[in-house]
Write an enzyme that holds these catalytic residues in place. Structure first.
Site, PDB file in Angstrom:
ATOM      1  N   LYS A  45      13.388  35.114 145.790  1.00 28.67           N
ATOM      2  CA  LYS A  45      13.067  36.097 146.830  1.00 28.67           C
ATOM      3  C   LYS A  45      14.339  36.570 147.514  1.00 28.67           C
ATOM      4  O   LYS A  45      15.289  35.796 147.687  1.00 28.67           O
ATOM      5  CB  LYS A  45      12.128  35.491 147.890  1.00 28.67           C
ATOM      6  CG  LYS A  45      11.808  36.465 149.031  1.00 28.67           C
ATOM      7  CD  LYS A  45      10.949  35.852 150.116  1.00 28.67           C
ATOM      8  CE  LYS A  45      10.732  36.853 151.247  1.00 28.67           C
ATOM      9  NZ  LYS A  45       9.879  36.324 152.337  1.00 28.67           N
ATOM     10  N   GLU A 102       7.524  38.124 165.810  1.00 33.98           N
ATOM     11  CA  GLU A 102       7.712  36.830 165.143  1.00 33.98           C
ATOM     12  C   GLU A 102       8.510  35.821 165.958  1.00 33.98           C
ATOM     13  O   GLU A 102       9.714  35.982 166.186  1.00 33.98           O
ATOM     14  CB  GLU A 102       8.407  37.030 163.788  1.00 33.98           C
ATOM     15  CG  GLU A 102       8.527  35.751 162.980  1.00 33.98           C
ATOM     16  CD  GLU A 102       8.964  35.965 161.548  1.00 33.98           C
ATOM     17  OE1 GLU A 102       9.039  34.979 160.804  1.00 33.98           O
ATOM     18  OE2 GLU A 102       9.221  37.126 161.170  1.00 33.98           O
TER      19      GLU A 102
END
Length: 401
Positions: free
Chosen positions: A155, A205
């Protein structure tokens, strides 16, 4: 380092059970460029002036912050709190300081006045330049996907920016008002990062918080744009919860957070499946990780530094993902995908992932947005996702792509 004034002040947060109407929005209204504003789901902070700056140096940042807070308390500050921003590159200088005066109030959501509408952005003749261009960003995504299929890494988070220029000076207090009132339950901030430069945004977040011996982390990874049509919005949320690509991306991040926090914890709890978090523009997969500290001297910032950067903003493996980012992104991230937050001398604090943000300077804005790229990613979809993430800030300044 700044010289401490004769008297520093600290006004504690009001009683959350009986919040004064207008207490939080009064701090929002009082913000002016150069102040330090931070609103979280637990409190609203507004810092004036600078009592002590956290120096740059070779020692770990949390140690430099601890020394700064201790020195401020020894110099007579009644309750020093450090507020500011940490860059994506941990070796770069942070923008952290103990304010001379600090005002606190309950969270914005506890203030009914936050529901009052804000002024519509003035019509502005914005000149918008994407860096890189959307097609170049898509090509970078395609190259990364090919390398993942070749087995190099699993990723990487790739970002792009928009450079906005105006003929008139920027109205950062008005931008902050619109960001805060659009998503009052999130993390809204306006923090100085240099002479006449402000980092502002509304992040969804939480990286990590600590209160006493309890810690909370809330990794977000895997997202989809929201829709103005209610039925379509619900369909997108349900599809995100069943998306194999997004669930895999989310699991990678949650596992990394678990592995990073476990050594600091006597106990740690990680839910088996994610839930959903929504902002005004996006749906996100969310997992709330909780734990009990093994050592009471571990500060919130030390925990944040152990987590930063998570695969949600960098990738995995981390070192190789950083190399891919440097090779692919034609700009310096600066404070984007770093962390912003506060911490006190007892080690309590909240540190937030710096996303949905922009840097403002005179007549220019630089907006940032990124997407998590995995082997199943499609360049067109990731380009569209970053465009949707830009909407948080574009709506605050009256601009459109």
């Amino acid at each position: 380092m700044s010289t401490a004034p004769e008297v520093a002040t600290h006004v504690p947060v009001a009683d959350a059970a009986h919040p004064a109407v207008g207490a939080a929005t009064a701090l929002l209204d009082a913000y002016t460029p150069g102040d330090r504003f931070l609103a979280t789901p637990t409190r609203t902070l507004l810092g004036y002036g600078t009592h002590t700056e956290v120096p740059h140096g070779d020692a770990p940042l949390n140690q430099r912050v601890d020394r700064t807070l201790t020195a401020a308390r020894d110099a007579g500050h009644p309750a020093p709190v450090v507020i500011g921003a940490v860059p994506f590159d941990q070796t770069a200088p942070a923008a952290l300081a103990v304010p001379r005066d600090l005002r606190q109030a309950p969270p914005l959501t506890a203030d009914p006045l936050i529901a009052l509408p804000t002024e519509t952005p003035r019509a502005a003749d914005w000149e918008i330049r994407p860096v890189p261009a959307p097609e170049e960003y898509g090509a970078g995504v395609a190259r990364a996907v090919k390398r993942m299929w070749d087995g190099e890494f699993s990723k990487v988070v790739l970002a792009r920016t928009l450079e906005l220029s105006s003929r008139e000076p920027l109205d950062t207090p008005a931008m902050l008002q619109r960001l805060a009132r659009r998503d009052p339950s999130g993390y809204t901030f306006a923090l100085p990062t240099g002479p006449a430069r402000t980092l502002l945004g509304a992040s969804p977040e939480l990286l990590v918080s600590r209160r006493g011996d309890r810690l909370v982390a809330n990794p977000l990874a895997g997202s989809t744009p929201r829709s103005d049509d209610l039925a379509e919005d619900v369909r997108r949320a349900a599809a995100l919860l069943q998306s194999a690509k997004d669930l895999h991306e989310h699991a990678v991040v949650v596992d990394a957070v678990h592995q990073a926090l476990a050594p600091y914890c006597a106990t740690i709890e990680v839910p088996a499946t994610p839930t959903l978090v929504r902002t005004a523009t996006m749906w996100h997969l969310s997992t709330t990780v909780t734990g009990t500290l093994a050592a009471p001297e571990t500060s919130a910032l030390e925990l944040g530094m152990a987590l930063h950067p998570t695969p949600a903003v960098c990738g995995t493996p981390t070192d190789l993902a950083r190399e891919v980012i440097e090779e692919t992104e034609p700009f310096d991230r600066g404070f984007f995908t770093g962390m912003i937050g506060w911490g006190d001398a007892d080690g309590n604090g909240e540190w937030v992932v710096t996303i949905r943000c922009a840097e403002a300077e005179e007549r220019r804005l630089r907006l940032y947005a990124g997407a998590g790229i995995v082997a199943a990613s499609e360049p067109e979809a990731e380009t569209a996702e970053t465009a949707a993430k830009f909407r948080t800030f574009l709506s605050a300044v009256g601009a459109e792509l």
